[in-house]
Every structure is written in structure tokens, then in C-alpha cells.
Scaffold this active site. Sequence first.
Site, PDB file in Angstrom:
ATOM      1  CE  LYS A 121      -3.609   0.274  -0.398  1.00 41.38           C
ATOM      2  NZ  LYS A 121      -4.749  -0.087  -1.429  1.00 41.38           N
TER       3      LYS A 121
HETATM    4  N1  PMP Z   1      -3.022  -7.213   1.014  1.00 44.02           N
HETATM    5  C1  PMP Z   1      -2.965  -6.780   2.090  1.00 44.02           C
HETATM    6  C2  PMP Z   1      -2.582  -7.440   3.176  1.00 44.02           C
HETATM    7  C3  PMP Z   1      -3.588  -5.445   2.127  1.00 44.02           C
HETATM    8  O1  PMP Z   1      -3.517  -4.761   3.244  1.00 44.02           O
HETATM    9  C4  PMP Z   1      -4.173  -4.764   0.922  1.00 44.02           C
HETATM   10  C5  PMP Z   1      -4.800  -3.542   1.060  1.00 44.02           C
HETATM   11  N2  PMP Z   1      -6.003  -3.635   1.767  1.00 44.02           N
HETATM   12  C6  PMP Z   1      -4.345  -5.762  -0.369  1.00 44.02           C
HETATM   13  C7  PMP Z   1      -3.421  -6.773   0.124  1.00 44.02           C
HETATM   14  C8  PMP Z   1      -4.788  -5.169  -1.367  1.00 44.02           C
HETATM   15  O2  PMP Z   1      -4.519  -4.319  -2.264  1.00 44.02           O
HETATM   16  P1  PMP Z   1      -5.667  -3.432  -2.782  1.00 44.02           P
HETATM   17  O3  PMP Z   1      -6.340  -2.380  -1.988  1.00 44.02           O
HETATM   18  O4  PMP Z   1      -4.827  -2.605  -3.929  1.00 44.02           O
HETATM   19  O5  PMP Z   1      -6.644  -4.037  -3.573  1.00 44.02           O
END
Ligand code: PMP
Length: 339
Positions: A58
Site C-alpha cells: 500500500k
Molecule cells: N493485502 C493486504 C495485506 C492489504 O492490506 C491490502 C490492501 N487493503 C491488499 C492486499 C489489497 O490491495 P488493494 O487495496 O490494492 O486491492
Amino acid sequence: MLLKNLRIRMDRNINFFSESIIDEVGNTPLIKLKKASEITQCNILGKAEFLNPGQSVKDRAALYIIKDLKLEKNLNSKIIVEGTGGNTGIGLTVIGSAMGYKTIIVMPNDQSKEKIDLLKQLGAKVVLTEKAPFTDPKNYIQLSKKIAEEKNANWSNQFDNLANRRAHLETTSNEIWEQTQGKLDGFICSIGTGGTLAGNFLGLKHKNKNIKVFCADPYGSGMYSYIRKGSSKAAYSSITEGIGQSRITKNIENIEFDGAFKISDQSALNIVYDLIREEGLFLGPSSGINIAGAIKLANHLGPNKTIVTILCDYASRYSNKIFNKEYLDSKGLTYPNWL
Ligand code: PMP
């Protein structure tokens, strides 16, 4: 090839210094996942996003969101408010500190203590709220918007802010293309906001429309049914954090992913535990979901393909869950003898 990579990395470390940690966001290595590759006869590669300064995928979205605030010259406030499962909050706080912003981070109260403690240690003001549906004013996203309005602060709104997916379109997908020298057959990861999957979809399809882009979806999330049947239906639940979505966020709106796989917590955890002892990788549950998805995509596409997925963050962010036998027993999940 290996030696060349090593030399580039070492040169970079020896000859240059970074002006600030924001220069260290992105440009993460792509690591071959040995067992996943062996069992599928494919080349399964993980993008090591846990190596970002805030130790998660992130950071990229956080940097792009803050850069956008600067462009918009919203100088009314040096406060950023965000609703998050934690990792975006950590990214915004780390990068925000380096760029002169303070953060107020609103989280559902079922997220890990490790992330909440870390956010406080990093200097964020943390507001916890009960788990509630998106339209409920108590929902963490709605509450973050309200707090931002009350304080006349910046609401970063990661779910519907397209700077989120632009980060992956302009950085992650280009890095993956270069690191695989364009020899890429598939990309897969889960959806939280959808920024990672949608940004890589747009970037990779632009380079080669034949690259298959799939979603790895945990239980309790509606993305599998949305992608396969066009409606968003969530069933059962998952212990994973930061992923799973039942709303069509602006980041995924109008994107037609090639497909989706449903992944159980147990298969994700089995991979997480194996990787610790067999490959020295210490990853959180969402990375396990992504790798289980990459294995399914490899089996779907056939042997000798190259598939990339995302290694999102470290296992230490979830120690009290994934290394806690009582917790795992209560969820009916099994774990290895060494735990
Ligand atoms: N894995 C983790 C541990 C996360 O914190 C996030 C973010 N919410 C994601 C995957 C998914 O990423 P995105 O928000 O870009 O879909």
C-alpha cells in the site's frame, strides 16, 4: 542474468543515497517461488512488496494519493484522514511524515493489534469503529469521510480515488514487465480496494493484451461472483485482512478481469507456513491467498508459463492470529507441528 541483477542492486546501494524514504517506494524485487513453480511446472514469481518502507504493497497507493494532494495544492490542511484495514494507514503515515502530513486513521476494530500498535508508534491518531456495512454511518470508510469533513482535512478515500490504481499502472506493472523481460503469461492478486489488480490489469494489458489477469478471492468476499457472474455475492468469512470486497469500487469499475478463483483460508495458511520454513519468506495471509491463486492460474494456463503475484506484507503483522493455536483452533484451521 542473476549476477547482472546483483551488480545493479549493489551499485545502487554503494553509489547513491536517497533524499528521503519516499524515493525507496517501489522498485521491489521479483522472487521466484520455488515450490509453487515446481508443482505447476511454471515460473511463479512474487513481487516483494513487503520491502517497501512501510512494509506493504500500500505504500505505492499512499505515495500517489499524497502526491495528488500536493498537485491539487490542497494546503488548507496538513492532515490526512483515511479509512483502512491498516496497511494504507501505515503507508500514509510513513510517507506523510516524510512529506509533512499528519494522519488520522479509522479502522474496523477486528483488525490486528499489531497494525493498530504500529500505527500509534508511527504517530498516527487511530480511531476504531465497529464492523458495519458500507452504507452505515459507523462504517470505517463513512466515519473517515465524516471526520475529514469536520476537521476540514484531506480525505484520501483510497477505495474510490483513482490515484490508487494509477500507482500500479505507472510503477508496478512497468517494473513487472521489465523484470520478466515481457515474458509474462498471467498476473493474479486479491482485491481490497482493487487498486493493485486494476492498475496492473491496465498496465499489463496495454503492453500485451494476451496476458491473463485474474482475481484471487477469499471467502466472505463478493469479487469471485462479480467477475464470474456479474453480481457481487459474499458467502462465509475469512481471517485474512486487507482483502475481500463486496462493492464495485471506482478502482475496479468497468474493468473486465479474465477470471477469478475462490481461495480458502486453509490453503492460504498452508502456503504461508511452508514458505517460512522452506523458502525463508515470512508473509501475511493475503500473500498466501495470492500464491494459492497463482498456483490455480498456472494449472489453468498449463505448463511453462510465467505468472506474477503480489507478496503484500510480513507475517508479523498478524502474529496473534496466524501463530496463535487457540485462535486457529477456534476458527477450525489446522497448523504445522512446529507451531
Ligand atoms: N493485502 C493486504 C495485506 C492489504 O492490506 C491490502 C490492501 N487493503 C491488499 C492486499 C489489497 O490491495 P488493494 O487495496 O490494492 O486491492
